[in-house]
Write a protein that holds these residues in place. Structure first.
Motif, PDB file in Angstrom:
ATOM      1  N   SER A  22      13.107   5.791  11.000  1.00  0.00           N
ATOM      2  CA  SER A  22      13.726   4.534  10.577  1.00  0.00           C
ATOM      3  C   SER A  22      13.193   4.025   9.247  1.00  0.00           C
ATOM      4  CB  SER A  22      13.507   3.465  11.653  1.00  0.00           C
ATOM      5  OG  SER A  22      12.129   3.251  11.832  1.00  0.00           O
ATOM      6  N   CYS A  23      12.309   4.780   8.577  1.00  0.00           N
ATOM      7  CA  CYS A  23      11.787   4.281   7.302  1.00  0.00           C
ATOM      8  C   CYS A  23      12.819   4.455   6.184  1.00  0.00           C
ATOM      9  CB  CYS A  23      10.481   4.975   6.947  1.00  0.00           C
ATOM     10  SG  CYS A  23       9.065   4.160   7.723  1.00  0.00           S
ATOM     11  N   CYS A  24      12.557   3.765   5.091  1.00  0.00           N
ATOM     12  CA  CYS A  24      13.498   3.814   3.975  1.00  0.00           C
ATOM     13  C   CYS A  24      12.841   4.514   2.787  1.00  0.00           C
ATOM     14  CB  CYS A  24      13.929   2.403   3.597  1.00  0.00           C
ATOM     15  SG  CYS A  24      12.621   1.464   2.802  1.00  0.00           S
ATOM     16  N   ILE A  26      11.757   3.308   0.145  1.00  0.00           N
ATOM     17  CA  ILE A  26      10.702   2.573  -0.557  1.00  0.00           C
ATOM     18  C   ILE A  26       9.389   3.326  -0.401  1.00  0.00           C
ATOM     19  CG2 ILE A  26       9.312   0.471  -0.510  1.00  0.00           C
ATOM     20  CD1 ILE A  26      11.749  -1.108   0.107  1.00  0.00           C
ATOM     21  N   ASN A  27       9.242   4.059   0.693  1.00  0.00           N
ATOM     22  CA  ASN A  27       8.070   4.891   1.006  1.00  0.00           C
ATOM     23  C   ASN A  27       6.771   4.122   0.926  1.00  0.00           C
ATOM     24  OD1 ASN A  27       6.290   5.929  -1.425  1.00  0.00           O
ATOM     25  ND2 ASN A  27       8.336   6.009  -2.226  1.00  0.00           N
ATOM     26  N   CYS A  28       6.711   2.964   1.579  1.00  0.00           N
ATOM     27  CA  CYS A  28       5.502   2.152   1.518  1.00  0.00           C
ATOM     28  C   CYS A  28       4.362   2.796   2.294  1.00  0.00           C
ATOM     29  CB  CYS A  28       5.777   0.757   2.063  1.00  0.00           C
ATOM     30  SG  CYS A  28       5.964   0.718   3.839  1.00  0.00           S
ATOM     31  N   GLY A  30       4.671   3.151   5.528  1.00  0.00           N
ATOM     32  CA  GLY A  30       4.822   2.227   6.629  1.00  0.00           C
ATOM     33  C   GLY A  30       4.392   2.632   8.008  1.00  0.00           C
ATOM     34  N   GLN A  31       5.122   3.491   8.669  1.00  0.00           N
ATOM     35  CA  GLN A  31       4.973   3.509  10.119  1.00  0.00           C
ATOM     36  C   GLN A  31       4.503   4.829  10.695  1.00  0.00           C
ATOM     37  OE1 GLN A  31       8.973   2.691  11.181  1.00  0.00           O
ATOM     38  NE2 GLN A  31       8.986   0.666  10.278  1.00  0.00           N
ATOM     39  N   ARG A  63      14.580  -8.833   0.112  1.00  0.00           N
ATOM     40  CA  ARG A  63      14.266  -7.489   0.619  1.00  0.00           C
ATOM     41  C   ARG A  63      14.361  -6.432  -0.481  1.00  0.00           C
ATOM     42  NH1 ARG A  63      12.055  -4.226   3.283  1.00  0.00           N
ATOM     43  NH2 ARG A  63      12.749  -3.207   5.163  1.00  0.00           N
TER      44      ARG A  63
HETATM   45  S1  SF4 Z   1       7.931   0.491   6.713  1.00  0.00           S
HETATM   46 FE1  SF4 Z   1       8.104   0.810   4.458  1.00  0.00          FE
HETATM   47  S2  SF4 Z   1       9.097   2.782   4.244  1.00  0.00           S
HETATM   48 FE2  SF4 Z   1       9.424   2.116   6.379  1.00  0.00          FE
HETATM   49  S3  SF4 Z   1      11.377   1.006   6.377  1.00  0.00           S
HETATM   50 FE3  SF4 Z   1       9.800  -0.517   6.017  1.00  0.00          FE
HETATM   51  S4  SF4 Z   1       9.652  -0.676   3.756  1.00  0.00           S
HETATM   52 FE4  SF4 Z   1      10.716   1.236   4.220  1.00  0.00          FE
END
Ligand code: SF4
Ligand code: SF4
Length: 209
Positions: A22-24, A26-28, A30-31, A63
Motif C-alpha cells: 500500500s505504499c506510494c 514518495i518512498n518515505c 514508511g511501513q 498531501r
Molecule cells: S508510508 Fe510513505 S511510502 Fe508508504 S504510502 Fe505513506 S508516504 Fe507513501
C-alpha cells in the motif's frame, strides 16, 4: 503473495520481514522491509462530481509532496485542480481522496522498494531504495512481481546473519552486492540524482495525517 505461504508457516527467515502493498512512490521508508507499489505514469484525473462529497480538500492539498494540487471552483462547485507540470505521479493524493483517479490498468506499472526506516534494528533511519521498476501490472497473481520478491527473500535468507533485518543486511553487504546476488538489473534510473527539491517540494507547515 500466497506463493510465500510456506515462509509464513516455517519462519526460517533471519528476522521478521514486513511486506507492504500500500505504499506510494514518495518512498518515505514508511511501513515495510519490502514495499510493492504502483508506479503511476500519468497525473490523476479528477472526478469533480465526487470531490465535494468524499474529500476534505485541505487534507488532499497538504498531501501532495510537490504542492501541485490547488482548490478550485469547477462549474460553480468547490473542487480541486492539479498542475500537471509539477505532478510527479506519486499517487499520494489517491488514498485520502479516491476521486483523484490515478489508477490506470494500461499505463500503471509496479515497482519494488527495499529497506527503509522500519527495516533495520541497528542502523540509522533511511529511505526505501528502488530495486525494480516498470514491472508489468499483471493481475490476478502478478507472477513477475512474485518472482522478484521470492528472489530477494531467497538471497536474504541465504546470506543474512541470524537476526539481521533486511536493511541491516544490505547495509553490511552494500547495494552493489545486493544487485549482484539478486541478479536484478541495475540501471541509470536507480541513481537518485534529482536536485529539484529546493524548488518544488511542498514546504508548507501543514501537519499531515
Ligand atoms: S508510508 Fe510513505 S511510502 Fe508508504 S504510502 Fe505513506 S508516504 Fe507513501
Ligand atoms: S500527490 Fe502525487 S500524484 Fe497527486 S497531484 Fe501531487 S504529485 Fe501528483
Amino acid at each position: 503473495m500466497d506463493e510465500l505461504h510456506d515462509e509464513f508457516i516455517t519462519e526460517n527467515m533471519p528476522n521478521r520481514v514486513h511486506m507492504s502493498t500500500s505504499c506510494c512512490q514518495i518512498n518515505c521508508g514508511g511501513q515495510a522491509d519490502i514495499a510493492i507499489n504502483i508506479q503511476h505514469t500519468k497525473p490523476p484525473k479528477i472526478n469533480h462530481d465526487l470531490v465535494a462529497n468524499v474529500c476534505e480538500r485541505p487534507t488532499v492539498v497538504a498531501r501532495c509532496p510537490v504542492a501541485a494540487i490547488r482548490p478550485a471552483l469547477i462549474n460553480g462547485k468547490p473542487s480541486l485542480e492539479v498542475d500537471e507540470k509539477k505532478c510527479i505521479c506519486c499517487g499520494a493524493c489517491f488514498p485520502p481522496c479516491p476521486p483523484m483517479q490515478i489508477n490506470d490498468p494500461e499505463n500503471s506499472k509496479l515497482a519494488i522498494w527495499v529497506g527503509g526506516k522500519n527495516s533495520n534494528a541497528r542502523s540509522k533511519p533511511t529511505f526505501h531504495k528502488l530495486v525494480a521498476a516498470g514491472i508489468p501490472n499483471n493481475p490476478p497473481r502478478w507472477p513477475e512481481v512474485a518472482t522478484i520478491i521470492k528472489k530477494i527473500l531467497h538471497v536474504y535468507k541465504e546470506d543474512a546473519r541470524d537476526w539481521e533485518r533486511l536493511s541491516d543486511w544490505v547495509d553490511r553487504i552494500g547495494w552493489p552486492r545486493f544487485f549482484e546476488l539478486t541478479e536484478l538489473p541495475f540501471t541509470k534510473y536507480h541513481i537518485d540524482n534529482w536536485h529539484g527539491a529546493r524548488r518544488s517540494l511542498n514546504a508548507s507547515t501543514h501537519i499531515r495525517f
